[in-house]
Design a protein around this motif. Structure first.
Motif, PDB file in Angstrom:
ATOM      1  N   ALA A  25       0.833  -1.204   0.000  1.00 47.37           N
ATOM      2  CA  ALA A  25       0.000   0.000   0.000  1.00 47.37           C
ATOM      3  C   ALA A  25       0.865   1.251   0.000  1.00 47.37           C
ATOM      4  O   ALA A  25       0.525   2.253  -0.627  1.00 47.37           O
ATOM      5  N   GLY A  26       2.001   1.202   0.671  1.00 49.84           N
ATOM      6  CA  GLY A  26       2.904   2.339   0.697  1.00 49.84           C
ATOM      7  C   GLY A  26       3.685   2.499  -0.595  1.00 49.84           C
ATOM      8  O   GLY A  26       4.232   3.565  -0.874  1.00 49.84           O
ATOM      9  N   ASN A  27       3.745   1.460  -1.431  1.00 54.22           N
ATOM     10  CA  ASN A  27       4.479   1.511  -2.688  1.00 54.22           C
ATOM     11  C   ASN A  27       3.857   2.479  -3.681  1.00 54.22           C
ATOM     12  O   ASN A  27       4.540   3.005  -4.549  1.00 54.22           O
ATOM     13  N   GLN A  28       2.570   2.690  -3.622  1.00 53.81           N
ATOM     14  CA  GLN A  28       1.888   3.517  -4.611  1.00 53.81           C
ATOM     15  C   GLN A  28       2.352   4.970  -4.537  1.00 53.81           C
ATOM     16  O   GLN A  28       2.337   5.679  -5.539  1.00 53.81           O
ATOM     17  N   ALA A  29       2.788   5.439  -3.395  1.00 56.09           N
ATOM     18  CA  ALA A  29       3.232   6.819  -3.264  1.00 56.09           C
ATOM     19  C   ALA A  29       4.687   6.993  -3.696  1.00 56.09           C
ATOM     20  O   ALA A  29       5.148   8.114  -3.855  1.00 56.09           O
ATOM     21  N   LEU A  30       5.427   5.891  -3.893  1.00 55.47           N
ATOM     22  CA  LEU A  30       6.840   5.965  -4.266  1.00 55.47           C
ATOM     23  C   LEU A  30       6.988   6.066  -5.779  1.00 55.47           C
ATOM     24  O   LEU A  30       6.117   5.619  -6.531  1.00 55.47           O
ATOM     25  N   PRO A  31       8.129   6.598  -6.241  1.00 57.61           N
ATOM     26  CA  PRO A  31       8.408   6.591  -7.678  1.00 57.61           C
ATOM     27  C   PRO A  31       8.502   5.160  -8.201  1.00 57.61           C
ATOM     28  O   PRO A  31       8.815   4.224  -7.448  1.00 57.61           O
ATOM     29  N   GLU A  36       9.903  -0.725  -7.936  1.00 55.52           N
ATOM     30  CA  GLU A  36      10.366  -1.953  -8.596  1.00 55.52           C
ATOM     31  C   GLU A  36      11.548  -2.568  -7.853  1.00 55.52           C
ATOM     32  O   GLU A  36      11.621  -3.788  -7.697  1.00 55.52           O
ATOM     33  N   ARG A  37      12.468  -1.727  -7.375  1.00 54.39           N
ATOM     34  CA  ARG A  37      13.600  -2.268  -6.617  1.00 54.39           C
ATOM     35  C   ARG A  37      13.130  -2.925  -5.321  1.00 54.39           C
ATOM     36  O   ARG A  37      13.624  -3.978  -4.931  1.00 54.39           O
ATOM     37  N   LEU A  38      12.153  -2.312  -4.663  1.00 58.59           N
ATOM     38  CA  LEU A  38      11.601  -2.908  -3.446  1.00 58.59           C
ATOM     39  C   LEU A  38      10.893  -4.221  -3.742  1.00 58.59           C
ATOM     40  O   LEU A  38      10.995  -5.183  -2.989  1.00 58.59           O
ATOM     41  N   ARG A  39      10.156  -4.280  -4.850  1.00 58.49           N
ATOM     42  CA  ARG A  39       9.452  -5.515  -5.219  1.00 58.49           C
ATOM     43  C   ARG A  39      10.446  -6.632  -5.488  1.00 58.49           C
ATOM     44  O   ARG A  39      10.272  -7.760  -5.027  1.00 58.49           O
ATOM     45  N   VAL A  40      11.523  -6.325  -6.210  1.00 59.09           N
ATOM     46  CA  VAL A  40      12.545  -7.333  -6.508  1.00 59.09           C
ATOM     47  C   VAL A  40      13.228  -7.789  -5.221  1.00 59.09           C
ATOM     48  O   VAL A  40      13.460  -8.988  -5.013  1.00 59.09           O
ATOM     49  N   ALA A  41      13.558  -6.844  -4.340  1.00 61.64           N
ATOM     50  CA  ALA A  41      14.207  -7.200  -3.071  1.00 61.64           C
ATOM     51  C   ALA A  41      13.298  -8.075  -2.225  1.00 61.64           C
ATOM     52  O   ALA A  41      13.746  -9.041  -1.592  1.00 61.64           O
ATOM     53  N   ARG A  42      11.991  -7.766  -2.222  1.00 60.54           N
ATOM     54  CA  ARG A  42      11.039  -8.567  -1.461  1.00 60.54           C
ATOM     55  C   ARG A  42      10.946  -9.983  -2.036  1.00 60.54           C
ATOM     56  O   ARG A  42      10.928 -10.970  -1.300  1.00 60.54           O
ATOM     57  N   ALA A  43      10.935 -10.087  -3.352  1.00 56.05           N
ATOM     58  CA  ALA A  43      10.871 -11.406  -3.987  1.00 56.05           C
ATOM     59  C   ALA A  43      12.131 -12.220  -3.673  1.00 56.05           C
ATOM     60  O   ALA A  43      12.056 -13.429  -3.410  1.00 56.05           O
TER      61      ALA A  43
END
Length: 143
Positions: A25-31, A36-43
């Motif tokens: 939910a907090g990702n939507q406010a980020l560039p 994408e970097r956070l999504r990859v790191a989470r995966a």
């Protein structure tokens, strides 16, 4: 195949899903690039978590008589018990030895001072006389 998942594992999964939803939910406010970097790191973190085997099980609670303790397998042998007590005994013996030696040193220093006072040319009462202290100060200045 009937596999039961422990209750703690279910609670952990639910907590993990809630944290992931909050992060998403907090990702939507980020560039976009940061998201994408956070999504990859989470995966990658999830993939590493799934690959990592559990190295050891949690220690079991062992009750002996009226006391309970955590046991990590295998009991405490005699050598282990002796190995834990010997350093403690050595420490206490060292502290007692140091204390005795310091007391003896203090006593010998006091005895030296007392013998010097009693065997000197002046009577002990001279050292407490204010005139004698003044004499020592004036005598030291004249030399």
């Amino acid at each position: 195949m009937n596999t039961k998942v422990p209750l703690s594992s279910v609670a952990e999964n639910e907590f993990g899903q809630r944290v992931a939803a909050r992060l998403s939910a907090g990702n939507q406010a980020l560039p976009h690039d940061i998201g994408e970097r956070l999504r990859v790191a989470r995966a990658q973190a999830v993939a590493q978590r799934k690959q990592a085997p559990q190295l050891r099980a949690a220690p079991a609670v062992v009750q002996a008589g009226t006391t309970a303790a955590l046991g990590g397998g295998g009991g405490w042998g005699w050598w282990t018990r002796i190995g834990t007590v010997v350093p403690l005994v050595a420490l206490v013996a060292g502290l007692v030895t140091i204390s005795v030696m310091q007391d003896e040193d203090r006593a010998s220093e006091l005895a030296e001072v007392d013998s010097a006072l009693l065997t000197g040319d002046l009577p002990p009462a001279a050292y407490t006389d204010p005139g004698f202290a003044q004499f020592l100060k004036s005598d030291g200045a004249s030399d």
